[in-house]
Design an enzyme around this catalytic site. Structure first.
Site, PDB file in Angstrom:
ATOM      1  N   ASP A  51      35.322  21.778  47.774  1.00 17.73           N
ATOM      2  CA  ASP A  51      34.229  20.799  47.674  1.00 17.73           C
ATOM      3  C   ASP A  51      34.721  19.448  47.176  1.00 17.73           C
ATOM      4  OD1 ASP A  51      32.274  23.467  46.269  1.00 17.73           O
ATOM      5  OD2 ASP A  51      32.471  22.840  48.372  1.00 17.73           O
TER       6      ASP A  51
ATOM      7  N   LYS B 120      50.270  10.868  36.860  1.00 16.01           N
ATOM      8  CA  LYS B 120      50.619  12.208  37.383  1.00 16.01           C
ATOM      9  C   LYS B 120      52.107  12.454  37.167  1.00 16.01           C
ATOM     10  CE  LYS B 120      49.287  10.534  41.250  1.00 16.01           C
ATOM     11  NZ  LYS B 120      49.093  10.278  42.682  1.00 16.01           N
TER      12      LYS B 120
ATOM     13  N   ASP C 109      51.883  13.403  48.377  1.00 15.63           N
ATOM     14  CA  ASP C 109      53.139  13.346  49.151  1.00 15.63           C
ATOM     15  C   ASP C 109      54.371  13.560  48.277  1.00 15.63           C
ATOM     16  OD1 ASP C 109      54.474  10.140  48.960  1.00 15.63           O
ATOM     17  OD2 ASP C 109      52.603  10.665  47.994  1.00 15.63           O
TER      18      ASP C 109
HETATM   19  O1  LIG Z   1      54.537   3.314  40.844  1.00 15.69           O
HETATM   20  C1  LIG Z   1      55.068   3.609  41.943  1.00 15.69           C
HETATM   21  O2  LIG Z   1      56.265   3.831  42.057  1.00 15.69           O
HETATM   22  C2  LIG Z   1      54.217   3.680  43.180  1.00 15.69           C
HETATM   23  O3  LIG Z   1      53.003   3.090  42.965  1.00 15.69           O
HETATM   24  C3  LIG Z   1      54.033   5.102  43.609  1.00 15.69           C
HETATM   25  O4  LIG Z   1      54.061   5.118  44.976  1.00 15.69           O
HETATM   26  C4  LIG Z   1      52.798   5.772  43.072  1.00 15.69           C
HETATM   27  O5  LIG Z   1      51.705   5.703  43.952  1.00 15.69           O
HETATM   28  P1  LIG Z   1      50.868   7.033  44.460  1.00 15.69           P
HETATM   29  O6  LIG Z   1      51.770   7.722  45.456  1.00 15.69           O
HETATM   30  O7  LIG Z   1      50.605   7.907  43.234  1.00 15.69           O
HETATM   31  O8  LIG Z   1      49.612   6.465  45.066  1.00 15.69           O
HETATM   32 MG   LIG Z   2      52.099   9.042  46.841  1.00 18.33          MG
END
Ligand SMILES: O=C(O)[C@H](O)[C@H](O)COP(=O)(O)O
Ligand SMILES: [Mg+2]
Length: 300
Positions: free
Chosen positions: A19, A220, A245
């Site tokens: 959801d 994250k 990704d």
């Molecule tokens: O901080 C970074 O290196 C970039 O913004 C990185 O790509 C994180 O972006 P996300 O894939 O979490 O949107």
């Molecule tokens: Mg990313």
């Protein structure tokens, strides 16, 4: 072992199963300012199916409001309360987790979006994009005036990084007692529209090396971002999926948060990192080439 999605019914049952859909942005929804083909259709499909759609990005260069502007420009429906970036999470961490005293400041290495989130959370800061910080001039330690109210250094992706900024941050981290070393995220690379660039982790790396210590990373896979989401969104972890990704941020974030994970191969991770002779210990629940594959559910 991951489930490699391929058949139409795989995607239809995946959409029925969850959801709440949390989407990473760089490498999943877009590369820089270029939408990934089919991404807009998937987001529309999920909203038509009354799914909760959230955007969870480690990219600290933009605030939630400026991300909303980017989504608008790209023709993607998104609301500020659906957008969770590491700039916002860092500001909340400073205001609500460590509860930075009002008479204390943060020295910022980062861009306007990070400063906007700090202002919105009432966190005082210096440095960043402020011309008064005169970071285009060579650094003179003899003439540097230490601001003793600086109680934390916060480092995010900064495309204008230089030796002067790093030297100022180093002074605060070595001379202000108890000064905390915080980074918005530690992504090693950034998948821009035209290829890989150094990521936020590469911006803070010189400080880690010079200091000989690791920072507290707020984005994250740390739980702070999920705590920010929990504060605003009710979701059932058993019916929630994180789509990303990068294994050591997005997929680990999902696993740490007790939610399912879908890895897409349009960004950083190559499939042989999970199927090859030396697989990563971080294994997603599902794998597909692109989020655009989810559009196959519409055919079911
Ligand atoms: O901080 C970074 O290196 C970039 O913004 C990185 O790509 C994180 O972006 P996300 O894939 O979490 O949107
Ligand atoms: Mg990313």
């Amino acid at each position: 072992m991951s489930v490699r999605l391929s058949a139409t019914e795989d995607y239809a049952s995946l959409i029925d199963k969850y959801d709440t859909w949390m989407f990473d942005c760089d490498g999943v929804i877009w590369h820089g300012d270029r939408l990934i083909d089919g991404a807009i259709d998937v987001l529309r499909l999920l909203r038509n199916r009354k799914k909760t759609v959230l955007f969870v990005t480690n990219n600290a260069t933009k605030s939630r409001r400026s991300y909303r502007g980017k989504f608008d420009q790209l023709g993607v429906e998104a609301h500020v309360d659906e957008i969770y970036g590491s700039a916002y999470a860092a500001a909340v961490y400073l205001s609500s987790v460590i509860k930075l005293p009002k008479d204390k400041k943060v020295y910022v290495i980062g861009m306007a979006g990070l400063e906007e989130e700090l202002r919105d959370e009432g966190v005082s800061y210096l440095g960043g994009t402020d011309p008064a910080d005169r970071t285009l001039e060579p650094f003179s330690l003899a003439n540097f005036v230490l601001d003793e109210s600086v109680a934390a250094v916060l480092c995010g992706l900064d495309t204008a990084i230089n030796y002067t900024k790093l030297s100022k941050a180093f002074q605060y981290l070595t001379r202000n007692p108890g000064c905390q070393f915080l980074v918005t995220n530690e992504d090693s690379t950034y998948p821009s529209a035209d290829g890989l660039l150094p990521g936020a982790g590469a911006i803070s790396a010189p400080l880690r090396f010079a200091l000989g210590k690791d920072p507290v990373s707020i984005g994250k896979p740390a739980s702070t971002m999920l705590d920010c989401i929990k504060a605003k969104v009710n979701y059932d972890p058993k019916r929630t999926i994180m789509v990303g990704d990068r294994l050591n941020t997005d997929i680990l974030f999902g696993k740490n948060g007790g939610i399912s994970t879908l890895l897409v191969l349009t960004g950083i991770t190559a499939e042989d990192e999970i199927t090859g002779p030396n697989p990563s210990p971080i294994i997603p629940d599902y794998v597909t080439q692109s989020i655009a594959d989810l559009n196959k559910a519409a055919e079911h």
